[in-house]
Design a protein around this motif. Structure first.
Motif, PDB file in Angstrom:
ATOM      1  N   GLN A   6       0.863  -1.185   0.000  1.00  0.00           N
ATOM      2  CA  GLN A   6       0.000   0.000   0.000  1.00  0.00           C
ATOM      3  C   GLN A   6       0.897   1.232   0.000  1.00  0.00           C
ATOM      4  N   LYS A   7       0.567   2.187  -0.864  1.00  0.00           N
ATOM      5  CA  LYS A   7       1.348   3.432  -0.878  1.00  0.00           C
ATOM      6  C   LYS A   7       0.434   4.617  -0.569  1.00  0.00           C
ATOM      7  N   PHE A   8       0.867   5.457   0.345  1.00  0.00           N
ATOM      8  CA  PHE A   8       0.081   6.632   0.706  1.00  0.00           C
ATOM      9  C   PHE A   8       0.855   7.897   0.361  1.00  0.00           C
ATOM     10  N   ARG A 150      10.891  13.660  -8.261  1.00  0.00           N
ATOM     11  CA  ARG A 150       9.655  14.067  -7.599  1.00  0.00           C
ATOM     12  C   ARG A 150       8.527  13.082  -7.946  1.00  0.00           C
ATOM     13  N   GLY A 151       7.768  12.738  -6.943  1.00  0.00           N
ATOM     14  CA  GLY A 151       6.686  11.773  -7.142  1.00  0.00           C
ATOM     15  C   GLY A 151       7.165  10.330  -7.079  1.00  0.00           C
ATOM     16  N   GLY A 152       8.432  10.129  -6.720  1.00  0.00           N
ATOM     17  CA  GLY A 152       9.056   8.811  -6.824  1.00  0.00           C
ATOM     18  C   GLY A 152       8.601   7.755  -5.821  1.00  0.00           C
ATOM     19  N   SER A 153       7.801   8.138  -4.842  1.00  0.00           N
ATOM     20  CA  SER A 153       7.331   7.123  -3.886  1.00  0.00           C
ATOM     21  C   SER A 153       6.487   6.051  -4.565  1.00  0.00           C
ATOM     22  N   ASP A 154       5.770   6.435  -5.618  1.00  0.00           N
ATOM     23  CA  ASP A 154       5.001   5.436  -6.375  1.00  0.00           C
ATOM     24  C   ASP A 154       5.946   4.347  -6.875  1.00  0.00           C
ATOM     25  N   THR A 155       7.090   4.780  -7.370  1.00  0.00           N
ATOM     26  CA  THR A 155       8.044   3.828  -7.934  1.00  0.00           C
ATOM     27  C   THR A 155       8.591   2.904  -6.849  1.00  0.00           C
ATOM     28  N   ALA A 208       0.655  13.747 -16.707  1.00  0.00           N
ATOM     29  CA  ALA A 208      -0.456  13.459 -15.795  1.00  0.00           C
ATOM     30  C   ALA A 208       0.170  13.102 -14.452  1.00  0.00           C
ATOM     31  N   GLY A 209      -0.060  13.909 -13.436  1.00  0.00           N
ATOM     32  CA  GLY A 209       0.704  13.779 -12.197  1.00  0.00           C
ATOM     33  C   GLY A 209       0.305  12.623 -11.317  1.00  0.00           C
ATOM     34  N   VAL A 210      -0.715  11.878 -11.683  1.00  0.00           N
ATOM     35  CA  VAL A 210      -1.265  10.922 -10.726  1.00  0.00           C
ATOM     36  C   VAL A 210      -0.331   9.755 -10.417  1.00  0.00           C
TER      37      VAL A 210
END
Ligand code: ASP
Ligand code: MG
Length: 409
Positions: A6-8, A150-155, A208-210
């Motif tokens: 799970q990623k928050f 930036r946004g790398g937690s998804d990865t 798309a930043g999502v």
């Protein structure tokens, strides 16, 4: 019993109250009998605030020190969430990127994950602990703390899901899923039930930043089942998977846009072949991402070359081109900032001709000038003046039938 990642995101852990709510979602998953690995971002706007602090000291702080600084944001969240989980009676352990075995390239501010050493994570899973990993960071073979962009937690989340062969990877965020366009700017955008990896990859690459695009790349390569959903509202999110049957009738599934694009034009290339590779190798060595490239030659004239970069890379690009002008053998260069890229994406394009024509027609009819164009099998991108970006996106969203469907009575 399965394993769930799970990623928050930042908003979902932005306050102590929200961290408590996040803990509840983690516990609910654990109570189903699953092993749970949680990945978190920094709280709220922490990363932006840390960037501003550094900028107060220096306009161009060293990338190494920025990684050191920014990685602290996620470290705050992992410990707070673990404390919240323990308080609720669940054994949890927080791990920074290096403790979680996330090995990256030796590149600062935008490193790729090379490998995940699972030893430590497996050890804690066997002990039945909930694992809370700091997103967006890793360690290089030189023992340097790196960040993934930036946004790398998804990865981080998807890479862990792939390495651990998770049964699913849930990306909890502040929107309810993947939309046909950014609903903050395009009020008629609506949520997609499902989207294919390839379409999502194009959308992410196109701004798309999502979802972080490297996260989608990992998901596609390792076939990780992904769901993007809201951490605030209880409803189904968007599934990202290999084949998507729903809404087959839609040729275009999304409209993406991105501002702060700069176009560089290099004139009078004297030795076409060497110049081309020379210029792009020089830029690549500096980690400058080049996007749309157009090279043009008319009889008897030296060719010229245009390409786009992100505005933030302009300074480095100018410096490089100026310092290597002789070596790269060109006359002069110009740049134009204040541009944007607006793109349409959809797998249906492969088998339906005329999509690009319809796009250009829609824009020119509305007197929006197209500066550059680039296409792939499933997308068409146009570069235009930044001030027309949102208008162009809205026009295309409507023209390709993506607006919210009115309920039929
Ligand atoms: N905290 C980092 C950022 O704001 C990474 C992330 O949230 O994914 O970009
Ligand atoms: Mg994000």
């Amino acid at each position: 019993m399965g394993l769930v990642v799970q990623k928050f995101g930042g908003t979902s852990v932005g306050t102590i109250e929200r961290i408590k709510n996040t803990a509840k979602r983690v516990i609910a998953e654990k109570k189903k009998g699953n092993d749970v690995v949680v990945v978190v971002s920094a709280m709220g706007k922490t990363t932006d605030q840390l960037v501003s602090l550094a900028k107060e000291l220096s306009p161009y702080p060293s990338k190494r020190e920025m990684d050191m600084l920014l990685s602290t944001g996620e470290q705050v969240t992992i410990s707070l969430l673990s404390i919240a989980l323990a308080e609720a009676g669940f054994e949890a352990v927080s791990l920074t990127g290096w403790q979680a075995g996330i090995l990256t390239e030796n590149v600062h501010s935008n490193a790729r994950i090379l490998n995940i050493d699972q030893t430590n994570i497996r050890h804690h899973l066997i002990a039945n602990r909930i694992i809370v990993v700091a997103g967006f960071q890793g360690v290089s073979e030189n023992n340097e703390i790196t960040t993934l962009g930036r946004g790398g937690s998804d990865t981080t989340a998807v890479a862990l899901a792939a390495a651990l062969h998770a049964d699913k990877c849930m990306i909890y965020t502040d929107v309810t899923g993947v939309f046909t366009s950014d609903p903050r700017y395009i009020p008629t955008a609506r949520k997609l039930g499902a989207i294919s990896y390839d379409e999502m990859l194009e959308l992410s690459n196109l701004g798309a930043g999502v979802l972080h695009s490297r996260a989608v790349e990992f998901a596609k390569n390792y076939n990780v089942p992904l769901e993007v959903c809201s951490s605030m509202v209880n409803e189904d999110g968007t599934f990202i998977e290999e084949e998507v049957q729903v809404e087959k009738s839609l040729i275009v599934r999304g409209v993406a846009f991105e501002d702060e694009i700069t176009r560089i034009t290099v004139f009078g290339l004297k030795d076409k072949l060497t110049n081309l590779s020379g210029i792009f190798t020089t830029l690549a060595n500096k980690n400058i991402n080049v996007d749309i490239i157009i090279q043009n030659q008319t009889d008897g004239e030296n060719p010229y070359l245009s390409f786009t970069i992100k505005h933030e890379d302009l300074r480095d690009t100018i410096q490089l081109l100026e310092s290597k002008q002789d070596e790269l053998c060109f006359d002069h260069f110009e740049y134009e900032s204040g541009l944007a890229k607006v793109s349409i994406v959809g797998s249906g394009m492969i088998s339906n001709p005329g999509v690009a024509a319809k796009m250009f027609d829609c824009l020119t009819k509305n007197e929006i000038q197209i500066r550059m164009v680039s296409t792939s099998e499933i997308k068409v991108s146009t570069v235009l003046e930044e001030s027309y970006m949102v208008k162009a996106a809205q026009l295309l969203h409507t023209a390709f039938g993506l607006d919210v469907v009115e309920q039929q009575v």
